[in-house]
Scaffold this active site. Sequence first.
Site, mmCIF file in Angstrom:
data_model
loop_
_atom_site.group_PDB
_atom_site.id
_atom_site.type_symbol
_atom_site.label_atom_id
_atom_site.label_comp_id
_atom_site.label_asym_id
_atom_site.label_seq_id
_atom_site.Cartn_x
_atom_site.Cartn_y
_atom_site.Cartn_z
ATOM 1 N N ASP A 724 50.050 40.455 33.668
ATOM 2 C CA ASP A 724 50.257 40.879 34.380
ATOM 3 C C ASP A 724 48.525 41.353 35.262
ATOM 4 O O ASP A 724 47.660 42.003 34.173
ATOM 5 C CB ASP A 724 50.598 42.212 34.959
ATOM 6 C CG ASP A 724 50.828 42.134 36.113
ATOM 7 O OD1 ASP A 724 49.772 43.289 36.643
ATOM 8 O OD2 ASP A 724 51.989 41.842 37.043
ATOM 9 N N ASN A 732 43.420 43.967 46.265
ATOM 10 C CA ASN A 732 43.191 43.682 47.536
ATOM 11 C C ASN A 732 43.054 44.200 48.628
ATOM 12 O O ASN A 732 42.258 44.229 49.771
ATOM 13 C CB ASN A 732 44.970 42.753 47.529
ATOM 14 C CG ASN A 732 45.119 41.879 46.883
ATOM 15 O OD1 ASN A 732 43.848 41.101 47.397
ATOM 16 N ND2 ASN A 732 46.395 41.947 47.047
ATOM 17 N N ASP A 741 42.541 35.911 46.365
ATOM 18 C CA ASP A 741 43.089 34.572 45.916
ATOM 19 C C ASP A 741 41.815 34.628 45.047
ATOM 20 O O ASP A 741 42.546 33.443 44.112
ATOM 21 C CB ASP A 741 42.882 34.063 47.281
ATOM 22 C CG ASP A 741 45.066 35.007 47.985
ATOM 23 O OD1 ASP A 741 45.159 35.011 47.418
ATOM 24 O OD2 ASP A 741 44.279 34.252 49.100
ATOM 25 N N GLU A 767 50.740 38.887 41.279
ATOM 26 C CA GLU A 767 49.494 38.211 40.020
ATOM 27 C C GLU A 767 50.263 38.017 37.913
ATOM 28 O O GLU A 767 49.504 38.501 37.275
ATOM 29 C CB GLU A 767 49.262 40.139 39.794
ATOM 30 C CG GLU A 767 49.467 41.403 39.536
ATOM 31 C CD GLU A 767 50.362 41.672 40.951
ATOM 32 O OE1 GLU A 767 50.167 42.831 40.424
ATOM 33 O OE2 GLU A 767 50.852 40.632 41.523
#
Length: 987
Positions: A724, A732, A741, A767
């Site tokens: 992760d 973000n 992204d 993620e």
Amino acid sequence: MRSGFALSVFMLFALAAAFAGYVSAEKAIREARELRQTSLLRADELRRTSDELTQMARSYVLTGNPRFRDYYEAILDIRDGRKPRPAGYHELYWQLRSADPQPLPASTGTGVALLELIGETGVAEQELKMLQEAKSLSDSLTQTERAAMRLLDSVGPAREAALASARLILFDDRYLAAKARIMTPIHAFSELVDRRTGEAVQAAEARARVLLALCAALCIGLLFMLGYHHASLRRIAERLRQNEAQLRLSIDGAKLGVFEQKVDADEAIWSERFCAQFGVPDAAEPSFALFLSLLHPDDRERVEALVRRSMATHEDYQAEYRIILPDGSLRWISAMGRTFLAADNRPELLCGVTSDITERKENEEKIRASEQRYRELSANLEHEVDLRTAELRAASAALRQSEAKMRRMLDNIPTAIAALSSGDDARVLFLNEHFVRSFGYSRADLQTLQDWEERAYPDAGYRAAASSWWRERVREAVRSQGKVESQEVRVTCKDGTLKQVVVGATAMDDVLLISLLDISERYAVEKKLRISEERHRLWADNSIDLVWNLGPDGVVTYISPSVERLLGYTQEEFRKLSLAEMFSPASYAIVAAGFADSMANVQAGRPVDFTARELEHRRKDGSYIWVEITASGMYDRKGRFLELMGITRDISARKLNERERQQARDALAAANRALQESNAELQQLAATDVLTRLWNRRHFEQAASAAMGLAERYGDPLSLIMFDIDHFKSINDRWGHQAGDRVLIEMAQRVRASLRAVDVLARWGGEEFVVMMPHGGGNEAIQVAEKVREQVAAEPFPGVGTVTASFGVSQFLVGESADSWIQRADEALYRAKREGRNRVVKADAQPLRLVWRAGYASGEARIDAEHRELFRLANELIGLVASEPSPTAVLPKLDALLAHVAEHFRNEEEILRRCGYADLKQHAGLHRHLLERAEALRARFAQGDGELARLMDFLAQEVIVIHMLKQDRAFFPTVGGEKGPLEEEAG
């Protein structure tokens, strides 16, 4: 004009040279790609043989079966060239041999070492050294493997200790590290070959693009020169028509009527064929007035004006008009006339010829109707293709839904669909409703692919040809998980009707999805079109190009003046040509044979009939045009043969039309192929993550299920890495979702570059990512996870800086469910998060639990019940050992388990004796051997020798996995069950 012709020839040769260079460049591209593929396949074979040696050594140590030791030595001999490669030597060869107790077949030929084969592919010296290094490391590892296998030669009390040592040697970390060192130079070799061959392909592609542009430029120049020559030829033809002399017509046998009409008097001469064409009675007196009375009222005024204008202006005239026969029917006539002058230049005589073109006019009307039907059919086909495209897109979206929705969708689409298992038996799994409606066969009629072939192809010869082609390509598609190129076949329906069908297939995991498109209507239309084309071959009978006479000696005695317009020769030049100089070699052979047959008929007194033939006629400039030649014999009053009279017609336009029709058919076929490729692309999209282009969760779960089955069956290690991205939400929030992204895409690329080709990398969600490592133990997975973690954190991510990740690792345990395996990796991942992130944590091992599955059942109720009880007692003992491993607590449960095993063995032997099992004696010997070993291990454990781990491993592996789940399957057919691969249904 000569300079222009020379320039055209030069440009033509230049175009040929440029195109040859372009073909050479395309060949270089193909050869470079083939070299890349061959080199990588040979390198992968070196990796595969290392894995196969490990598998055979472990199988021998675990089972003691000498067959695996023989396989081990055979693999080494084949790799080193001491033995030739057996037929069908591919990546699954040794896995298939492992399930076959028969001895290895004898090999013929000369063996070639694997490194020699790789050297023959043209690899660089540096690349070959890398493979030599990997080969050397693998050879060193064989010493370790052989030492482990030699330990099984021990006898007596020391054998059990030697067996434990052998297993430890083949499964410890040093052995796994040695295996990893072998893969490092192989991976480096693959990267070097990929880079070198990729550069060669790019260079060849650049040269091909330059040459292709040059070809295009030369083609444009040639088109310009052709236009220039065409205009020049038209001017020359116009001047020739102005100087043409009186046309000499030899009409008998040409089916033409002849007429002569005086200009200054209403007097006329009509030939017999003219009178027959116009239906004139024998007693009628020919005259211009009578001629006009025979014309159709709607055409009379136009034709009279044309004739009188020709008389006044001395110009030739041509006309097509209708006449009314005495019975009231209509007939179409084509006429051509010319006015000849007297000595004082006054118009004296109008002469001409007529021909019956009624059949041509009728054929033209049929052609127009046929073309209209063809246009309507093309529009319908385009509409059908659009409908199929829309349905396929809808099907792609439905792939993400449940199996029930998929079946409903397959039943509703107007295309026959069948699903088959990809195994050798090719069982029919599903037939949609359209399939049943189209062909009449149901699931009750078709159990396997063989049932379909016997019913759909009742003719044995046709079935053999169709089945051989189909099965060969299906095997390749299943191996590569690709598609089968569409094939057009003739299918016999259940009611006996025949249908023309285009059949294609796509392999998806262990299922083969087959589509059958009914093209019977299109096929029938094409067949009618071909018949129509054959029926109208004689259209050209109504359009005369050349009239000629040919003597018995093969010399042309007369040729009409139109030879200059059609072929470029003067009349005198053409009469001097031999037949071989007039035609292409192939056409001359046809003409010579036809002429010889005609002369043979003359000698035998039979009529001469040189029927219409399509030939390539040579023009004066060396080019060829397609013509149609028809001829018949000319005889004197006594019936003696004089010469051949024939007509040569230009059919170049018709040939061009035939080529255009073929191009249209090819374009339609290309559209069908494009539609199939779009379907394959949609299926690929359904299994991949749109953003990262990695496998998606659905595909990963399917791959994990298959890998778990193989791990349980062969005992190979299997590990899972779940990781992760740390603090991804803050990325973000700070940099935006587009930056997030890009981090996901970059993360996928970095991780994929660090993994083996066999590892499966997928996006789990958000993620989170997962990596499945076949043939990889927990320690190896931890090393890979550490490597990936360091590479991720080592270099900043563009636009966001340093990014780290946390990793959880779990090794698959036999009998464990997929949810449990993944859950342990997920818990390890969150422990890594809690302990500070940017680290690797291995999952805690879970106690082994044996799970009974439906595929383990033999079909004999008592045996299956005792097997289930054995599972229950073993699980109770395993649970007790995990919590209280002391002899005092364990021995009662152990004794109960061993007592059950002994009683079960006795009951099983009695059942097999009643059933007449042929190998009962050998099977009973296995029972005695297992009980003796169990009692020996139990005694050592009771004496406090610390043999608990070995005892538990013996019960789980030897008694349950090897004996009950594998060796017992040999008697399943005898007691009522099926002998085959273990199913994965939960019990």
